[in-house]
Scaffold this active site. Structure first.
Site, PDB file in Angstrom:
ATOM      1  N   LYS A  78      31.823  45.344  41.666  1.00 39.61           N
ATOM      2  CA  LYS A  78      32.066  45.144  40.239  1.00 39.61           C
ATOM      3  C   LYS A  78      30.744  45.167  39.470  1.00 39.61           C
ATOM      4  O   LYS A  78      29.743  44.590  39.921  1.00 39.61           O
ATOM      5  CB  LYS A  78      32.786  43.813  40.042  1.00 39.61           C
ATOM      6  CG  LYS A  78      33.247  43.524  38.619  1.00 39.61           C
ATOM      7  CD  LYS A  78      34.044  42.226  38.591  1.00 39.61           C
ATOM      8  CE  LYS A  78      34.517  41.891  37.187  1.00 39.61           C
ATOM      9  NZ  LYS A  78      35.315  40.638  37.160  1.00 39.61           N
ATOM     10  N   SER A 152      39.403  41.298  34.748  1.00 39.95           N
ATOM     11  CA  SER A 152      38.287  42.184  34.435  1.00 39.95           C
ATOM     12  C   SER A 152      37.817  43.014  35.624  1.00 39.95           C
ATOM     13  O   SER A 152      36.988  43.913  35.454  1.00 39.95           O
ATOM     14  CB  SER A 152      37.108  41.380  33.887  1.00 39.95           C
ATOM     15  OG  SER A 152      36.619  40.451  34.843  1.00 39.95           O
ATOM     16  N   SER A 176      40.597  37.241  36.883  1.00 45.31           N
ATOM     17  CA  SER A 176      40.055  38.596  36.905  1.00 45.31           C
ATOM     18  C   SER A 176      40.133  39.316  38.238  1.00 45.31           C
ATOM     19  O   SER A 176      39.901  40.517  38.303  1.00 45.31           O
ATOM     20  CB  SER A 176      38.611  38.596  36.416  1.00 45.31           C
ATOM     21  OG  SER A 176      38.570  38.288  35.045  1.00 45.31           O
TER      22      SER A 176
END
Length: 450
Positions: A78, A152, A176
């Site tokens: 990420k 996210s 997330s």
């Protein structure tokens, strides 16, 4: 599909150990798949093709290759965690394009275990929202590319669901990991506080954010979680029977749960009851103030992360989110709201071992330029589709998303399992039972359509 893209991490590592394939061959096949498919998924902000192949060669030459748990396994990271030699942009043009000098500790642990980082995945700006779009692209759900992958950790989830990588690293401050996992048919676990090193942004959103894995199988999830936590999570040969509370209602007043997610919880409860667990319908004592507590912490975390950035380079929704949060930073820092929530919910978890809820309240929003839309619209949409995830960041307790059932579109549905502190292994064991009793499809077929 190529011979190694689409295989599990456990299968790839075993083949590398047995010299049936080299790390370079595995990584090359996944890079070719990324080149072919990522244009329609937009999972990656940056692909490290040349560096990844060189690093795969290095892994293949290691003397301890046969002992590496993730030998030759391609992983995605990420884009809010440092990867040596790469900038991490956190989804915004407001961060510097400066290569990191060192790996984040979780990335370093993955590399030490033999994994090869093939790229950094897209996130919404500052990882604020449950949809993934912005200046670096719009991450789409490989099962239904008209829909967002979630957020996210949306790019990470899309990459795994499309078999661009077998594993990805993400993190979870208000859902997330669990939100995109639920959308994309993956299994994930937000471990309890302190199990996996955090170090995310400026203070981990007051200790609510946790790093964790995204995978297609419970075996792979356990494998990667063990590396990240530097410990093992063995599955018992004869899993004990658990007391499971089933709570299909939303913890937020006024938010309804759509039929597919209510059905998924009911059917998962039936599967676990038939397996011998003590399953009861229950109503956790969520306080009426939960929504206020959640939005105070959500916005205050963004205010801290945005403080050193040029507001002119941030999207309007992010600027407003941070501005709202600035008034709550002092209150949130005391931890009083989280302490009250833990005190209220702890007695419930002395009566029950595990809480079973829907993972989401409804399917994900359409993929599109949410970063160009108003702040209030974003907040309302996020809250309406993901009311079940924030309580467990506020408490700091382990929670996981497990695929179960399908939506009318054919995309995956999911349930959430929550436990008291220190019960990560118990949750993994229950997820493994669900996987065995109601198998789920590992990767999204839509990704391979022309």
């Amino acid at each position: 599909m190529s011979s190694w893209a689409g295989r599990t991490a456990a299968e790839i590592a075993a083949a590398v150990h047995e010299k049936r394939v080299t790390p370079r061959e595995v990584v090359a096949e996944h890079l070719a798949r990324i080149e072919r498919l990522d244009g329609r998924i937009e999972a990656f902000r940056a692909v490290r093709a040349r560096a990844a192949l060189a690093e795969a060669e290095e892994v293949g030459s290691r003397a301890d290759l046969a002992e590496l748990p993730l030998a030759g396994v391609p992983v995605a990271v990420k884009d809010n965690l440092s990867v040596r030699g790469e900038a991490h942009r956190d989804g915004t043009a407001a961060t510097p394009d400066t290569p990191a000098a060192e790996d984040h500790v979780t990335v370093a642990r993955l590399r030490a275990a033999g994994a090869v980082v093939v790229g950094l995945t897209n996130v919404p700006e500052l990882c604020v929202f449950g949809t993934t779009e912005g200046v670096y692209g719009t991450s789409r759900n490989p099962w239904d590319t008209t829909r967002t992958a979630g957020g996210s950790s949306g790019g990470s989830a899309a990459a795994v669901a499309a078999a661009l990588v077998p594993l990805a690293l993400g993190n979870d401050g208000m859902g997330s990991l669990r939100i995109p996992a639920a959308n994309c048919g993956l299994v994930t676990l937000k471990a309890g506080h302190g199990v996996v090193p955090a170090g995310i942004g400026n203070g981990d959103w007051f200790g609510m954010s946790e790093n964790g894995p995204l995978a297609t199988t419970v075996e792979d999830l356990r494998l990667m979680l063990g590396v990240l936590a530097d410990t093992e999570f063995p599955l018992p040969a004869d899993p004990p029977r658990r007391s499971i509370a089933v709570a299909p209602r939303s913890p937020l007043a006024g938010v309804s749960v759509s039929k597919p997610y209510a059905t998924a919880v009911r059917e998962a409860a039936g599967v676990l009851a038939r397996a011998g667990h003590r399953v009861r319908l229950a109503r956790p004592p969520y306080p009426a103030s939960l929504g206020v507590t959640a939005i105070q912490h959500w916005t205050a975390g963004t205010a801290v992360d945005a403080a050193a950035l040029d507001p002119a380079r941030l999207a309007r929704r992010t600027r407003v989110h941070a501005a709202v949060g600035r008034r709550f930073v002092g209150t949130v820092r005391t931890g009083a709201g989280r302490d009250r929530l833990r005190a209220r919910l702890t007695p419930f978890f002395t009566e029950y071992d595990v809480l079973l809820t829907p993972a989401l309240a409804r399917r994900s929003p359409e993929a599109g330029p949410w970063h160009e839309r108003g702040w209030l619209r974003n907040v309302l949409v996020n809250s309406a589709y993901s009311p079940f995830t924030p309580p467990w960041n506020l408490t700091g307790w382990p929670a996981m998303s497990v695929p179960f059932g399908t939506l009318p579109s054919g995309a995956p549905c999911a349930v959430q399992l929550v436990g008291r502190p220190g019960t990560e292994a118990d949750l993994l064991a229950l997820a493994a039972e669900l996987e065995e009793l109601r198998p789920w499809q590992r990767t999204a077929p839509v990704a391979d359509q022309p």
